[in-house]
Design a protein around this motif. Structure first.
Motif, PDB file in Angstrom:
ATOM      1  N   UNK A   1      30.425 -11.380   3.576  1.00  0.00           N
ATOM      2  CA  UNK A   1      29.437 -11.212   2.517  1.00  0.00           C
ATOM      3  C   UNK A   1      29.911 -10.241   1.458  1.00  0.00           C
ATOM      4  N   UNK A   2      30.289 -10.766   0.308  1.00  0.00           N
ATOM      5  CA  UNK A   2      30.808  -9.911  -0.755  1.00  0.00           C
ATOM      6  C   UNK A   2      29.774  -8.882  -1.202  1.00  0.00           C
ATOM      7  N   UNK A   3      28.525  -9.331  -1.401  1.00  0.00           N
ATOM      8  CA  UNK A   3      27.501  -8.402  -1.880  1.00  0.00           C
ATOM      9  C   UNK A   3      27.186  -7.354  -0.811  1.00  0.00           C
ATOM     10  N   UNK A   4      26.993  -7.780   0.426  1.00  0.00           N
ATOM     11  CA  UNK A   4      26.618  -6.819   1.470  1.00  0.00           C
ATOM     12  C   UNK A   4      27.749  -5.822   1.745  1.00  0.00           C
ATOM     13  N   UNK A   5      29.003  -6.286   1.703  1.00  0.00           N
ATOM     14  CA  UNK A   5      30.136  -5.367   1.891  1.00  0.00           C
ATOM     15  C   UNK A   5      30.171  -4.333   0.761  1.00  0.00           C
ATOM     16  N   UNK A   6      29.968  -4.806  -0.473  1.00  0.00           N
ATOM     17  CA  UNK A   6      29.937  -3.908  -1.626  1.00  0.00           C
ATOM     18  C   UNK A   6      28.790  -2.903  -1.499  1.00  0.00           C
ATOM     19  N   UNK A   7      27.600  -3.389  -1.142  1.00  0.00           N
ATOM     20  CA  UNK A   7      26.428  -2.513  -1.033  1.00  0.00           C
ATOM     21  C   UNK A   7      26.659  -1.418  -0.004  1.00  0.00           C
ATOM     22  N   UNK A   8      27.181  -1.795   1.151  1.00  0.00           N
ATOM     23  CA  UNK A   8      27.411  -0.810   2.213  1.00  0.00           C
ATOM     24  C   UNK A   8      28.464   0.215   1.808  1.00  0.00           C
ATOM     25  N   UNK A   9      29.465  -0.212   1.076  1.00  0.00           N
ATOM     26  CA  UNK A   9      30.551   0.693   0.700  1.00  0.00           C
ATOM     27  C   UNK A   9      30.210   1.574  -0.497  1.00  0.00           C
ATOM     28  N   UNK A  10      29.439   1.053  -1.450  1.00  0.00           N
ATOM     29  CA  UNK A  10      29.322   1.756  -2.725  1.00  0.00           C
ATOM     30  C   UNK A  10      27.922   2.118  -3.198  1.00  0.00           C
ATOM     31  N   UNK A  11      26.861   1.519  -2.671  1.00  0.00           N
ATOM     32  CA  UNK A  11      25.516   1.855  -3.166  1.00  0.00           C
ATOM     33  C   UNK A  11      25.149   3.274  -2.765  1.00  0.00           C
TER      34      UNK A  11
ATOM     35  N   UNK B   1       0.811  -1.219   0.000  1.00  0.00           N
ATOM     36  CA  UNK B   1       0.000   0.000   0.000  1.00  0.00           C
ATOM     37  C   UNK B   1       0.847   1.272   0.000  1.00  0.00           C
ATOM     38  N   UNK B   2       2.135   1.155   0.329  1.00  0.00           N
ATOM     39  CA  UNK B   2       3.016   2.324   0.356  1.00  0.00           C
ATOM     40  C   UNK B   2       3.503   2.728  -1.039  1.00  0.00           C
ATOM     41  N   UNK B   3       3.315   1.850  -2.024  1.00  0.00           N
ATOM     42  CA  UNK B   3       3.831   2.085  -3.383  1.00  0.00           C
ATOM     43  C   UNK B   3       5.330   2.382  -3.357  1.00  0.00           C
ATOM     44  N   UNK B   4       6.056   1.589  -2.546  1.00  0.00           N
ATOM     45  CA  UNK B   4       7.511   1.696  -2.448  1.00  0.00           C
ATOM     46  C   UNK B   4       8.097   0.303  -2.586  1.00  0.00           C
ATOM     47  N   UNK B   5       9.363   0.273  -2.970  1.00  0.00           N
ATOM     48  CA  UNK B   5      10.112  -0.967  -3.076  1.00  0.00           C
ATOM     49  C   UNK B   5      11.411  -0.751  -2.306  1.00  0.00           C
ATOM     50  N   UNK B   6      11.459  -1.249  -1.068  1.00  0.00           N
ATOM     51  CA  UNK B   6      12.600  -1.031  -0.179  1.00  0.00           C
ATOM     52  C   UNK B   6      13.029  -2.363   0.427  1.00  0.00           C
ATOM     53  N   UNK B   7      14.336  -2.574   0.481  1.00  0.00           N
ATOM     54  CA  UNK B   7      14.915  -3.739   1.134  1.00  0.00           C
ATOM     55  C   UNK B   7      15.920  -3.269   2.176  1.00  0.00           C
ATOM     56  N   UNK B   8      16.231  -4.156   3.124  1.00  0.00           N
ATOM     57  CA  UNK B   8      17.285  -3.891   4.100  1.00  0.00           C
ATOM     58  C   UNK B   8      18.428  -4.859   3.825  1.00  0.00           C
ATOM     59  N   UNK B   9      19.644  -4.337   3.875  1.00  0.00           N
ATOM     60  CA  UNK B   9      20.837  -5.145   3.628  1.00  0.00           C
ATOM     61  C   UNK B   9      21.737  -5.051   4.856  1.00  0.00           C
ATOM     62  N   UNK B  10      21.876  -6.180   5.543  1.00  0.00           N
ATOM     63  CA  UNK B  10      22.752  -6.235   6.714  1.00  0.00           C
ATOM     64  C   UNK B  10      24.151  -6.602   6.246  1.00  0.00           C
ATOM     65  N   UNK B  11      25.137  -5.851   6.719  1.00  0.00           N
ATOM     66  CA  UNK B  11      26.530  -6.137   6.369  1.00  0.00           C
ATOM     67  C   UNK B  11      26.958  -7.415   7.085  1.00  0.00           C
ATOM     68  N   UNK B  12      27.488  -8.348   6.308  1.00  0.00           N
ATOM     69  CA  UNK B  12      27.980  -9.624   6.816  1.00  0.00           C
ATOM     70  C   UNK B  12      29.492  -9.633   6.607  1.00  0.00           C
ATOM     71  N   UNK B  13      30.232 -10.086   7.616  1.00  0.00           N
ATOM     72  CA  UNK B  13      31.699 -10.033   7.551  1.00  0.00           C
ATOM     73  C   UNK B  13      32.269 -10.615   6.263  1.00  0.00           C
TER      74      UNK B  13
END
Length: 181
Positions: A79-89, A65-77
């Motif tokens: 975790x290549x993707x989560x480390x990249x997301x936290x540093x560069x997204x 109902x919010x008409x939004x698309x949001x995710x949460x990404x927890x940094x994992x020690x």
């Protein structure tokens, strides 16, 4: 039906805790049907990190109902993707995203008055947060109890937003935090 990735612009990146960010995507009107979702579902992100293609799935923490698309990404020690997301997204970046999928979902029924117990810990709150908001918005006669476990208060993802929901729905929403550290 085979799904394919769509390049989506990142609307906003928000620091939720020291090790968790939320990322909101800009879904243009011509893709809204493809990206319609039910509370509890996830999306898959694809990024080139170094010389590797990485794919990770994240539950939507926004509600339909919010008409939004949001995710949460927890940094994992490790975790290549989560480390990249936290540093560069960053807002304005583009990333490839598959439309929502998944069978863990909540189908609201406005005609029913339910008593719903939601259990979550840590970053596992993401699909539960979507479900919580959906119930409170669409099932006006339902009551919800959320038991949410974390190590410390500073680790509580969406703390203020959840407490705002509790304050807005005092007679329908009970919140119980449990802390282990």
């Amino acid at each position: 039906m085979a799904q394919h990735f769509h390049p989506l612009s990142i609307r906003e990146v928000t620091r939720e805790t020291a090790d968790c960010i939320s990322v909101e995507f800009d879904v243009l009107p011509d893709l809204r049907d493809a990206f319609s979702y039910v509370a509890g579902q996830y999306i898959t992100l694809r990024a080139e990190v170094g010389d590797r293609e990485l794919r990770r799935s994240y539950s939507l923490c926004s509600a339909p109902h919010e008409s939004k698309w949001r995710v949460a990404i927890k940094r994992v020690d490790d975790g290549q993707f989560s480390q990249w997301a936290h540093a560069l997204m960053r807002a304005g970046d583009t990333i490839d995203v598959l439309p929502p999928d998944g069978h863990f979902r909540y189908l609201p029924d406005a005609s029913r008055a339910r008593k719903v117990l939601l259990l979550a810990s840590g970053s596992g709150i993401t699909p539960i947060f979507s479900i919580l908001k959906t119930i409170l918005e669409t099932e006006r006669d339902s009551q919800v109890t959320l038991v949410y476990g974390n190590r410390r208060v500073k680790d509580i993802v969406f703390k203020e937003a959840i407490e705002d929901l509790r304050d807005a729905h005092l007679t329908r929403f009970q919140l119980h935090h449990t802390l282990s550290g």
